[in-house]
Design a protein around this motif. Structure first.
Motif, PDB file in Angstrom:
ATOM      1  N   PHE A 199      23.958  15.164   5.377  1.00  0.00           N
ATOM      2  CA  PHE A 199      25.425  14.828   5.280  1.00  0.00           C
ATOM      3  C   PHE A 199      26.128  15.867   4.624  1.00  0.00           C
ATOM      4  O   PHE A 199      27.143  16.461   5.112  1.00  0.00           O
ATOM      5  CB  PHE A 199      25.941  13.452   4.587  1.00  0.00           C
ATOM      6  N   MET A 200      25.639  16.432   3.821  1.00  0.00           N
ATOM      7  CA  MET A 200      26.257  17.484   2.830  1.00  0.00           C
ATOM      8  C   MET A 200      26.086  18.758   3.569  1.00  0.00           C
ATOM      9  O   MET A 200      27.137  19.370   3.540  1.00  0.00           O
ATOM     10  CB  MET A 200      25.700  17.640   1.425  1.00  0.00           C
ATOM     11  N   ALA A 201      24.998  18.842   4.158  1.00  0.00           N
ATOM     12  CA  ALA A 201      24.902  20.167   4.993  1.00  0.00           C
ATOM     13  C   ALA A 201      26.118  20.180   6.263  1.00  0.00           C
ATOM     14  O   ALA A 201      26.812  21.062   6.709  1.00  0.00           O
ATOM     15  CB  ALA A 201      23.357  20.357   5.422  1.00  0.00           C
ATOM     16  N   ALA A 202      26.305  19.153   6.871  1.00  0.00           N
ATOM     17  CA  ALA A 202      27.356  19.071   8.070  1.00  0.00           C
ATOM     18  C   ALA A 202      28.370  19.246   7.572  1.00  0.00           C
ATOM     19  O   ALA A 202      29.515  19.817   8.139  1.00  0.00           O
ATOM     20  CB  ALA A 202      27.230  17.523   8.437  1.00  0.00           C
ATOM     21  N   MET A 203      28.979  18.500   6.046  1.00  0.00           N
ATOM     22  CA  MET A 203      30.321  18.917   5.688  1.00  0.00           C
ATOM     23  C   MET A 203      30.504  20.614   5.341  1.00  0.00           C
ATOM     24  O   MET A 203      31.579  21.023   5.069  1.00  0.00           O
ATOM     25  CB  MET A 203      30.167  18.136   4.244  1.00  0.00           C
ATOM     26  N   LYS A 204      29.339  21.267   5.260  1.00  0.00           N
ATOM     27  CA  LYS A 204      29.504  22.808   4.895  1.00  0.00           C
ATOM     28  C   LYS A 204      29.712  23.630   6.181  1.00  0.00           C
ATOM     29  O   LYS A 204      29.803  24.743   6.003  1.00  0.00           O
ATOM     30  CB  LYS A 204      28.400  23.153   3.891  1.00  0.00           C
ATOM     31  N   LEU A 205      29.697  22.951   7.475  1.00  0.00           N
ATOM     32  CA  LEU A 205      29.727  23.626   8.590  1.00  0.00           C
ATOM     33  C   LEU A 205      31.003  24.336   8.779  1.00  0.00           C
ATOM     34  O   LEU A 205      32.039  23.598   7.892  1.00  0.00           O
ATOM     35  CB  LEU A 205      29.499  22.606   9.738  1.00  0.00           C
ATOM     36  N   GLN A 237      35.135  24.447  16.186  1.00  0.00           N
ATOM     37  CA  GLN A 237      34.126  24.399  14.954  1.00  0.00           C
ATOM     38  C   GLN A 237      34.607  23.158  14.249  1.00  0.00           C
ATOM     39  O   GLN A 237      33.521  22.440  13.627  1.00  0.00           O
ATOM     40  CB  GLN A 237      34.418  25.586  13.895  1.00  0.00           C
ATOM     41  N   LYS A 238      35.881  22.694  14.187  1.00  0.00           N
ATOM     42  CA  LYS A 238      36.254  21.498  13.262  1.00  0.00           C
ATOM     43  C   LYS A 238      35.728  20.147  14.217  1.00  0.00           C
ATOM     44  O   LYS A 238      35.383  19.352  13.709  1.00  0.00           O
ATOM     45  CB  LYS A 238      38.017  21.601  13.517  1.00  0.00           C
ATOM     46  N   ALA A 239      35.942  20.241  15.453  1.00  0.00           N
ATOM     47  CA  ALA A 239      35.296  19.281  16.169  1.00  0.00           C
ATOM     48  C   ALA A 239      33.763  19.011  16.031  1.00  0.00           C
ATOM     49  O   ALA A 239      33.184  17.923  15.969  1.00  0.00           O
ATOM     50  CB  ALA A 239      35.733  19.328  17.669  1.00  0.00           C
ATOM     51  N   ALA A 240      33.196  19.919  16.287  1.00  0.00           N
ATOM     52  CA  ALA A 240      31.734  20.073  15.896  1.00  0.00           C
ATOM     53  C   ALA A 240      31.358  19.524  14.595  1.00  0.00           C
ATOM     54  O   ALA A 240      30.344  18.807  14.526  1.00  0.00           O
ATOM     55  CB  ALA A 240      31.099  21.338  16.130  1.00  0.00           C
ATOM     56  N   ARG A 241      32.102  19.959  13.653  1.00  0.00           N
ATOM     57  CA  ARG A 241      31.982  19.471  12.322  1.00  0.00           C
ATOM     58  C   ARG A 241      31.975  18.125  12.129  1.00  0.00           C
ATOM     59  O   ARG A 241      31.226  17.378  11.479  1.00  0.00           O
ATOM     60  CB  ARG A 241      32.676  20.160  11.318  1.00  0.00           C
ATOM     61  N   ARG A 242      33.039  17.521  12.652  1.00  0.00           N
ATOM     62  CA  ARG A 242      33.616  15.972  12.680  1.00  0.00           C
ATOM     63  C   ARG A 242      32.147  15.281  13.270  1.00  0.00           C
ATOM     64  O   ARG A 242      31.844  14.417  12.724  1.00  0.00           O
ATOM     65  CB  ARG A 242      34.544  16.032  13.181  1.00  0.00           C
ATOM     66  N   ALA A 243      31.916  15.677  14.137  1.00  0.00           N
ATOM     67  CA  ALA A 243      30.543  15.101  15.127  1.00  0.00           C
ATOM     68  C   ALA A 243      29.504  15.206  14.180  1.00  0.00           C
ATOM     69  O   ALA A 243      28.845  14.261  14.423  1.00  0.00           O
ATOM     70  CB  ALA A 243      30.577  15.697  16.468  1.00  0.00           C
ATOM     71  N   ALA A 244      29.160  16.395  13.732  1.00  0.00           N
ATOM     72  CA  ALA A 244      28.014  16.290  13.117  1.00  0.00           C
ATOM     73  C   ALA A 244      28.019  15.661  11.561  1.00  0.00           C
ATOM     74  O   ALA A 244      27.001  14.725  11.420  1.00  0.00           O
ATOM     75  CB  ALA A 244      27.805  17.768  12.383  1.00  0.00           C
ATOM     76  N   MET A 245      29.270  15.298  11.060  1.00  0.00           N
ATOM     77  CA  MET A 245      29.410  14.624   9.969  1.00  0.00           C
ATOM     78  C   MET A 245      29.210  13.084  10.316  1.00  0.00           C
ATOM     79  O   MET A 245      28.555  12.258   9.527  1.00  0.00           O
ATOM     80  CB  MET A 245      30.746  14.839   9.333  1.00  0.00           C
ATOM     81  N   GLN A 246      29.792  12.577  11.482  1.00  0.00           N
ATOM     82  CA  GLN A 246      29.493  11.157  11.796  1.00  0.00           C
ATOM     83  C   GLN A 246      28.216  10.934  12.141  1.00  0.00           C
ATOM     84  O   GLN A 246      27.685   9.894  12.030  1.00  0.00           O
ATOM     85  CB  GLN A 246      30.617  11.039  13.103  1.00  0.00           C
ATOM     86  N   GLU A 247      27.309  11.893  12.648  1.00  0.00           N
ATOM     87  CA  GLU A 247      25.962  11.730  12.994  1.00  0.00           C
ATOM     88  C   GLU A 247      25.325  11.646  11.706  1.00  0.00           C
ATOM     89  O   GLU A 247      24.329  10.723  11.505  1.00  0.00           O
ATOM     90  CB  GLU A 247      25.412  12.645  13.865  1.00  0.00           C
ATOM     91  N   ALA A 248      25.296  12.464  10.822  1.00  0.00           N
ATOM     92  CA  ALA A 248      24.883  12.424   9.327  1.00  0.00           C
ATOM     93  C   ALA A 248      25.113  11.224   8.813  1.00  0.00           C
ATOM     94  O   ALA A 248      24.258  10.669   8.044  1.00  0.00           O
ATOM     95  CB  ALA A 248      25.199  13.689   8.730  1.00  0.00           C
ATOM     96  N   ALA A 249      26.491  10.784   8.763  1.00  0.00           N
ATOM     97  CA  ALA A 249      26.865   9.509   8.154  1.00  0.00           C
ATOM     98  C   ALA A 249      25.987   8.364   8.533  1.00  0.00           C
ATOM     99  O   ALA A 249      25.835   7.456   7.737  1.00  0.00           O
ATOM    100  CB  ALA A 249      28.230   9.436   8.153  1.00  0.00           C
ATOM    101  N   LYS A 250      25.840   8.272   9.838  1.00  0.00           N
ATOM    102  CA  LYS A 250      24.772   7.366  10.237  1.00  0.00           C
ATOM    103  C   LYS A 250      23.425   7.286   9.518  1.00  0.00           C
ATOM    104  O   LYS A 250      22.892   6.139   9.291  1.00  0.00           O
ATOM    105  CB  LYS A 250      24.932   7.301  11.703  1.00  0.00           C
TER     106      LYS A 250
END
Length: 209
Positions: free
Chosen positions: A87-93, A100-113
């Motif tokens: 999750f922390m890695a996703a936040m640093k995207l 990039q913002k959209a990809a970061r949000r999606a990655a953060m949601q996936e990592a949050a799960k």
């Protein structure tokens, strides 16, 4: 670094550092593993004794399950920390462009799960360990009843702490259906622990006078 293979002093030193992980989720898994190991110990101290021949099959099951749960919970120490790190890695995207913002949000949601799934698995296993602890108190070697009770209390504490981690990580989940499903699963597991511990507490208080 494999957390569950560290020496105890090294693990505690890492825990006490300024690194945010391992944190509460990993400690919940550790607590559950200790409870599971202790349950198995009670089974081993009961198994094979003529006095407890009538519950031999139950003790065999208790020992096997306790050891298996302990092994899985030890691995969850690392899995919980890995989920947090993802999750922390996703936040640093990067977030310089809309894409990039959209990809970061999606990655953060996936990592949050992932940060929800790990402690929820810990919680579910703690519920199973609590049920085993009840069997250990009821049927196990009377000389180890305090150990069985300790296993139950550790399972309850670890399960409660795992639930805390599920709850805080669900706060960032936008998928409401997913969040509702996980909250329901969490409440069900906590209910199992509460029921087992109510019976265990009554039984151990009677046993200890």
């Amino acid at each position: 670094m494999i957390l569950h293979e560290m020496t105890l002093p090294a693990f505690v030193a890492e825990l006490a550092s300024n690194s945010p992980a391992p944190g509460g989720g990993s400690i919940a898994a550790l607590g559950g593993a200790l409870a599971a190991g202790l349950v198995s110990m009670v089974g081993e101290l009961t198994s094979g004794r003529e006095k407890y021949a009538a519950v031999q099959a139950d003790m065999d099951t208790l020992c096997a399950k306790g050891k298996a749960y302990a092994e899985t919970l030890l691995k969850l120490i690392d899995e919980d920390t890995a989920a947090f790190n993802d999750f922390m890695a996703a936040m640093k995207l990067p977030k310089d462009t809309d894409e990039q913002k959209a990809a970061r949000r999606a990655a953060m949601q996936e990592a949050a799960k992932g940060t929800v799934e790990a402690p929820l698995r810990t919680l579910n296993l703690c519920a199973e360990v609590a049920k085993l602890a009840l069997v250990a108190v009821r049927e196990g070697n009377v000389n180890a009843v305090s150990d069985a009770g300790t296993a139950g209390q550790f399972a309850r504490a670890a399960g409660t702490c795992a639930a805390y981690n599920v709850r805080i990580n669900l706060l960032g989940i936008k998928d409401e259906a997913y969040a509702a499903e996980k909250r329901a699963a969490m409440k069900a597991a906590l209910g199992v622990i509460d029921a087992a511990m109510a019976e265990l507490t009554a039984a151990i208080e009677k046993a200890l006078g």
